[in-house]
Write a protein that holds these residues in place. Structure first.
Motif, PDB file in Angstrom:
ATOM      1  N   VAL A   7       0.791  -1.317   0.201  1.00 35.83           N
ATOM      2  CA  VAL A   7      -0.083  -0.064   0.091  1.00 35.83           C
ATOM      3  C   VAL A   7       0.662   1.136   0.047  1.00 35.83           C
ATOM      4  O   VAL A   7       0.616   2.315  -0.782  1.00 35.83           O
ATOM      5  N   VAL A   8       1.890   1.334   0.742  1.00 30.98           N
ATOM      6  CA  VAL A   8       2.929   2.456   0.903  1.00 30.98           C
ATOM      7  C   VAL A   8       3.529   2.727  -0.416  1.00 30.98           C
ATOM      8  O   VAL A   8       3.374   3.579  -0.912  1.00 30.98           O
ATOM      9  N   ALA A   9       4.017   1.764  -1.049  1.00 34.31           N
ATOM     10  CA  ALA A   9       4.492   1.671  -2.490  1.00 34.31           C
ATOM     11  C   ALA A   9       3.703   2.305  -3.447  1.00 34.31           C
ATOM     12  O   ALA A   9       3.879   3.013  -4.322  1.00 34.31           O
ATOM     13  N   THR A  10       2.401   1.755  -3.584  1.00 29.51           N
ATOM     14  CA  THR A  10       1.327   2.129  -4.528  1.00 29.51           C
ATOM     15  C   THR A  10       0.940   3.516  -4.221  1.00 29.51           C
ATOM     16  O   THR A  10       0.648   4.565  -5.095  1.00 29.51           O
ATOM     17  N   PHE A  11       1.034   3.928  -2.787  1.00 30.77           N
ATOM     18  CA  PHE A  11       0.599   5.309  -2.706  1.00 30.77           C
ATOM     19  C   PHE A  11       1.633   6.527  -3.109  1.00 30.77           C
ATOM     20  O   PHE A  11       1.196   7.431  -3.597  1.00 30.77           O
ATOM     21  N   LEU A  12       2.788   5.897  -2.884  1.00 34.17           N
ATOM     22  CA  LEU A  12       3.747   6.831  -3.182  1.00 34.17           C
ATOM     23  C   LEU A  12       3.729   7.045  -4.865  1.00 34.17           C
ATOM     24  O   LEU A  12       4.072   8.019  -5.229  1.00 34.17           O
ATOM     25  N   GLY A  13       3.461   5.925  -5.442  1.00 31.85           N
ATOM     26  CA  GLY A  13       3.401   5.952  -7.024  1.00 31.85           C
ATOM     27  C   GLY A  13       2.188   7.043  -7.219  1.00 31.85           C
ATOM     28  O   GLY A  13       2.203   7.581  -8.306  1.00 31.85           O
ATOM     29  N   LEU A  14       0.900   6.803  -6.565  1.00 31.11           N
ATOM     30  CA  LEU A  14      -0.033   7.803  -6.769  1.00 31.11           C
ATOM     31  C   LEU A  14       0.208   9.150  -6.553  1.00 31.11           C
ATOM     32  O   LEU A  14      -0.102  10.018  -7.375  1.00 31.11           O
ATOM     33  N   VAL A  15       1.085   9.496  -5.590  1.00 30.87           N
ATOM     34  CA  VAL A  15       1.371  10.739  -5.319  1.00 30.87           C
ATOM     35  C   VAL A  15       2.268  11.291  -6.568  1.00 30.87           C
ATOM     36  O   VAL A  15       2.059  12.552  -6.996  1.00 30.87           O
ATOM     37  N   ASN A  16       3.307  10.622  -6.847  1.00 27.14           N
ATOM     38  CA  ASN A  16       4.068  11.062  -8.326  1.00 27.14           C
ATOM     39  C   ASN A  16       3.118  11.283  -9.307  1.00 27.14           C
ATOM     40  O   ASN A  16       3.440  12.104 -10.105  1.00 27.14           O
ATOM     41  N   GLY A  17       2.159  10.394  -9.403  1.00 28.99           N
ATOM     42  CA  GLY A  17       1.108  10.463 -10.746  1.00 28.99           C
ATOM     43  C   GLY A  17       0.408  11.854 -10.635  1.00 28.99           C
ATOM     44  O   GLY A  17       0.148  12.346 -11.603  1.00 28.99           O
ATOM     45  N   LEU A  32      -7.324  14.348 -28.578  1.00 30.55           N
ATOM     46  CA  LEU A  32      -8.207  14.646 -29.665  1.00 30.55           C
ATOM     47  C   LEU A  32      -8.888  13.401 -30.004  1.00 30.55           C
ATOM     48  O   LEU A  32     -10.020  13.683 -30.675  1.00 30.55           O
ATOM     49  N   THR A  33      -8.461  12.347 -29.883  1.00 27.09           N
ATOM     50  CA  THR A  33      -8.862  11.056 -30.268  1.00 27.09           C
ATOM     51  C   THR A  33      -9.839  10.599 -29.129  1.00 27.09           C
ATOM     52  O   THR A  33     -10.510   9.447 -29.400  1.00 27.09           O
ATOM     53  N   GLY A  34      -9.824  11.373 -28.171  1.00 29.21           N
ATOM     54  CA  GLY A  34     -10.869  10.948 -26.944  1.00 29.21           C
ATOM     55  C   GLY A  34      -9.846  10.254 -25.796  1.00 29.21           C
ATOM     56  O   GLY A  34     -10.825   9.771 -24.935  1.00 29.21           O
ATOM     57  N   ILE A  35      -8.740  10.067 -25.736  1.00 23.26           N
ATOM     58  CA  ILE A  35      -7.992   9.566 -24.650  1.00 23.26           C
ATOM     59  C   ILE A  35      -7.888  10.313 -23.619  1.00 23.26           C
ATOM     60  O   ILE A  35      -7.619  11.512 -23.819  1.00 23.26           O
ATOM     61  N   ASN A  36      -8.142   9.966 -22.204  1.00 23.97           N
ATOM     62  CA  ASN A  36      -8.000  10.632 -21.188  1.00 23.97           C
ATOM     63  C   ASN A  36      -6.423  10.709 -20.768  1.00 23.97           C
ATOM     64  O   ASN A  36      -6.277   9.693 -20.115  1.00 23.97           O
ATOM     65  N   VAL A  37      -5.887  11.530 -21.028  1.00 23.81           N
ATOM     66  CA  VAL A  37      -4.336  11.644 -20.994  1.00 23.81           C
ATOM     67  C   VAL A  37      -4.128  11.721 -19.649  1.00 23.81           C
ATOM     68  O   VAL A  37      -2.924  10.858 -19.191  1.00 23.81           O
ATOM     69  N   ARG A  38      -4.611  12.499 -18.954  1.00 22.31           N
ATOM     70  CA  ARG A  38      -4.291  12.457 -17.454  1.00 22.31           C
ATOM     71  C   ARG A  38      -4.422  11.354 -16.843  1.00 22.31           C
ATOM     72  O   ARG A  38      -3.581  10.824 -15.886  1.00 22.31           O
ATOM     73  N   ARG A  39      -5.701  10.660 -16.839  1.00 20.63           N
ATOM     74  CA  ARG A  39      -6.087   9.631 -16.227  1.00 20.63           C
ATOM     75  C   ARG A  39      -4.992   8.273 -16.568  1.00 20.63           C
ATOM     76  O   ARG A  39      -4.765   7.580 -15.847  1.00 20.63           O
ATOM     77  N   THR A  40      -4.779   8.264 -18.042  1.00 22.88           N
ATOM     78  CA  THR A  40      -4.034   7.324 -18.405  1.00 22.88           C
ATOM     79  C   THR A  40      -2.502   7.325 -17.665  1.00 22.88           C
ATOM     80  O   THR A  40      -1.879   6.392 -17.244  1.00 22.88           O
ATOM     81  N   VAL A  41      -1.978   8.364 -17.710  1.00 20.87           N
ATOM     82  CA  VAL A  41      -0.685   8.991 -17.067  1.00 20.87           C
ATOM     83  C   VAL A  41      -0.579   8.575 -15.467  1.00 20.87           C
ATOM     84  O   VAL A  41       0.217   7.972 -15.102  1.00 20.87           O
ATOM     85  N   LEU A  42      -1.683   8.871 -15.033  1.00 23.97           N
ATOM     86  CA  LEU A  42      -1.924   8.721 -13.431  1.00 23.97           C
ATOM     87  C   LEU A  42      -2.078   7.179 -13.031  1.00 23.97           C
ATOM     88  O   LEU A  42      -1.318   6.605 -12.302  1.00 23.97           O
ATOM     89  N   SER A  43      -2.727   6.388 -14.194  1.00 23.79           N
ATOM     90  CA  SER A  43      -2.810   4.874 -13.823  1.00 23.79           C
ATOM     91  C   SER A  43      -1.283   4.244 -13.975  1.00 23.79           C
ATOM     92  O   SER A  43      -1.104   3.364 -13.227  1.00 23.79           O
ATOM     93  N   VAL A  44      -0.548   4.798 -14.873  1.00 21.98           N
ATOM     94  CA  VAL A  44       0.866   4.297 -15.384  1.00 21.98           C
ATOM     95  C   VAL A  44       1.550   4.506 -13.705  1.00 21.98           C
ATOM     96  O   VAL A  44       2.179   3.461 -13.395  1.00 21.98           O
ATOM     97  N   TYR A  45       1.454   5.585 -13.147  1.00 24.99           N
ATOM     98  CA  TYR A  45       2.466   5.685 -12.160  1.00 24.99           C
ATOM     99  C   TYR A  45       1.993   5.074 -10.851  1.00 24.99           C
ATOM    100  O   TYR A  45       2.484   4.415 -10.291  1.00 24.99           O
TER     101      TYR A  45
END
Length: 337
Positions: free
Chosen positions: A118-128, A222-235
């Motif tokens: 959980v701690v590691a995932t949370f830190l990834g969330l903060v970075n994202g 412009l093609t409909g991809i939620n860029v911010r959500r995609t980047v956040l999910s990656v982090y």
């Protein structure tokens, strides 16, 4: 009298046609070059040393690849979006300390494992959040996180290490003996994770969105991809992988040390770049990253057995990185014509 008509041989029948076809295939396939480099390194060290191909040494190379390999998997996802993560090693180290200290103080191993993840995932969330929502450069965000998280690990551990005796936390360091070599359960997890993310990146819409964002974020939007959500999910996903790497690290060496893996960020970037993934985003494969991680460890193992000083090993690894980035730059420039 007419002279006989001569015909020139077809292009495909020229003697050098197979060579040109192989070269074009290698340029189109990012993993072809790294795979050839890995095979070449194994061949050279097999011929120049007597111990490289022994079961014990091959087992050791695999074990040394596991932690960096999983960290590099998370790094690959981030680099594919044209980002970078300098804090992955620090997050993994903090994860090992959280797990080991809680068990050392009498806590439940299962609860300690869950808390570390959980701690590691949370830190990834903060970075994202800082990168995706505030639009801060990933280099600056994760550079700051590197310092903060390493300091937090030292403060939380009181700058001491914690031995680990829990069977659950050291599980991935155990395994089976095959032909005189120990194949740890962690090896199977490493391969399983890479197979899973290869499928995700090549067969799912999330994977296609990652490549699209890395190639051209505005076009992806412009093609409909939620860029911010995609980047956040990656982090966030990368953070979870760093937690799994922390679990693997305790199986590799059952001791949580706040000073460990201080160069893991550079080693993972090295593995990703040598594996053919572009630092500019949108191009590469996690299979190449796994090959890159193996190349780094094969190179270090072979040079060590050949009696080469570790400083020269660093020179060789650094040179590989520069060459890999240069090749990627040339390929991208050629593709833009």
């Amino acid at each position: 009298m007419r002279s006989p008509v001569t015909t020139s041989p077809a292009a495909g029948s020229e003697p050098d046609a197979p060579l040109r076809q192989a070269l074009r295939y290698a340029l189109r396939t990012p993993t072809a070059g790294p795979l050839a480099a890995l095979a070449g390194a194994v061949l050279v060290f097999s011929l120049t040393t007597d111990t490289f191909l022994t079961p014990g040494n091959l087992s050791l190379v695999l074990q040394q690849t596991i932690v960096i390999g999983i960290l590099a998997l998370g790094q690959s996802l981030i680099i594919l979006t044209a980002g970078i993560d300098l804090s992955n090693g620090a997050i993994a180290v903090l994860g090992t300390i959280v797990m080991a200290k809680l068990v050392f103080e009498g806590g439940s191993p299962a609860a300690a494992l869950l808390l570390g993840l959980v701690v590691a995932t949370f830190l990834g969330l903060v970075n994202g959040l800082l990168v995706a929502r505030l639009g801060l450069p990933s280099f600056i965000v994760t550079l700051g996180a590197l310092t903060v998280v390493y300091a937090a690990g030292r403060l939380y551990s009181d700058s001491r290490s914690y031995p680990v005796t829990s069977d659950l936390l050291v599980f991935w360091g155990q395994g089976v003996h095959v032909g005189g070599a120990l194949v740890t359960w962690g090896t199977f997890l490493l391969l399983g994770l890479y197979a899973f993310f290869w499928y995700v990146l090549t067969r799912t819409s999330w994977g296609r969105h990652i490549y699209a964002v890395g190639n051209a974020p505005e076009a992806a939007r412009l093609t409909g991809i939620n860029v911010r959500r995609t980047v956040l999910s990656v982090y966030v996903t990368a953070g979870l992988l760093y937690g799994i790497a922390a679990w693997q690290a305790l199986g590799r060496i059952p001791n949580a040390d706040p000073n460990s893996y201080q160069t893991a960020n550079l080693e993972t970037i090295t593995a990703v770049v040598i594996g053919g993934t572009s630092l500019f985003g949108g191009r590469g494969s996690v299979v190449g990253t796994l090959i890159g991680a193996l190349i780094v460890n094969v190179l270090r193992s072979g040079l060590t057995q050949a009696g080469i000083d570790s400083l020269y090993q660093d020179v060789a690894t650094g040179t590989l990185v520069v060459v890999a980035v240069g090749v990627d730059k040339v390929l991208r420039r050629g593709g833009a014509r």
